[in-house]
Write an enzyme that holds these catalytic residues in place. Structure first.
Site, PDB file in Angstrom:
ATOM      1  N   CYS A   1       0.842  -1.195   0.000  1.00  0.00           N
ATOM      2  CA  CYS A   1       0.000   0.000   0.000  1.00  0.00           C
ATOM      3  C   CYS A   1       0.879   1.248   0.000  1.00  0.00           C
ATOM      4  O   CYS A   1       2.110   1.176   0.029  1.00  0.00           O
ATOM      5  CB  CYS A   1      -0.919   0.017   1.217  1.00  0.00           C
ATOM      6  SG  CYS A   1      -0.030   0.384   2.729  1.00  0.00           S
TER       7      CYS A   1
ATOM      8  N   CYS B   1       3.383   1.486   2.879  1.00  0.00           N
ATOM      9  CA  CYS B   1       4.525   0.571   2.732  1.00  0.00           C
ATOM     10  C   CYS B   1       5.556   1.183   1.785  1.00  0.00           C
ATOM     11  O   CYS B   1       6.763   1.137   2.029  1.00  0.00           O
ATOM     12  CB  CYS B   1       4.067  -0.771   2.187  1.00  0.00           C
ATOM     13  SG  CYS B   1       2.785  -1.561   3.170  1.00  0.00           S
TER      14      CYS B   1
END
Lengths: 77, 139
Positions: free
Chosen positions: A11, A14
């Site tokens: 995501c 991250c």
């Protein structure tokens, strides 16, 4: 050489964590090997249940948040 | 395994989940509050076991809600034992629930306690999303 693991399924947070970790290593002039772990079973093998997470040389440094570049620089020292 | 990006404004909810009615009620409330978007239940046992990933998650949490069944306060003390202090602790016996060994939970009591907790949490100024807020803002 520092081994940096970024744990997360990919995501935005991250990705941001990976960017911060790379910037921190470069700022400190540290040679590093950064690996993104996106598979959930592999993430869990680190004993981490929340993501994103940052692991440096096998030590869990941050879980469930994105530390700043400055904070990661301290973790790398 | 929680979803990715369960961070930032998501409150970590930790319940003692002990072997009494009040202990089991903390778990029930933790699940209900998670369902209402007031935070996300996490594993107190992992912290008690000193598992690094769990301990670090507690240390990195922006806010933690601790639910203890009785004044023995195992959940709060488990956190304190790993160096995490939180003022956000609720003890069900101090909220009017009487402790016993009957594990079957009273639905009305659960709803009443949840209402009381939600009202208390909504009064808090920061660190926790308001009722119904979604903890993950990942795109």
């Amino acid at each position: 050489m520092k081994k940096i693991h970024i744990l997360g399924t990919g995501c935005a947070k991250c990705k941001l964590l990976a960017e911060h970790a790379e910037a921190a290593a470069k700022n400190r002039g540290i040679s590093y090997d950064l690996e993104k772990i996106t598979e959930i079973n592999k993430i869990m093998s680190f004993g981490v249940m929340m993501t994103p997470a940052l692991v440096i040389d096998g030590e869990i440094k941050a879980v469930g948040k994105v530390p700043s570049v400055h904070e990661i620089e301290k973790m790398l020292s | 395994m929680s979803d990715c990006c369960q961070s930032g404004n998501a409150t970590m909810i930790l319940a003692c989940a002990g072997g009494s009615n009040v202990g089991q009620m903390t778990n029930r409330l933790a699940v209900d509050l998670t369902g209402s978007g007031l935070g996300k239940v996490a594993c107190l046992a992992g912290i008690g076991a000193r598992l690094p990933g769990f301990v670090q998650a507690a240390k990195d949490a922006e806010s933690i809600l601790v639910l203890d069944g009785c004044p023995i306060a195992c959940a709060r003390k488990t956190l304190e034992a790993v160096g995490v202090n939180t003022a956000d602790c609720y003890v069900l016996t101090e909220m009017g629930m009487e402790k016993n060994k009957q594990l079957a939970l009273d639905e009305q009591a659960a709803m009443k306690l949840k209402t009381t907790l939600v009202a208390a949490l909504d009064k808090q100024p920061a660190g926790r999303p308001a009722s119904g807020a979604k903890p993950c803002a990942c795109s």
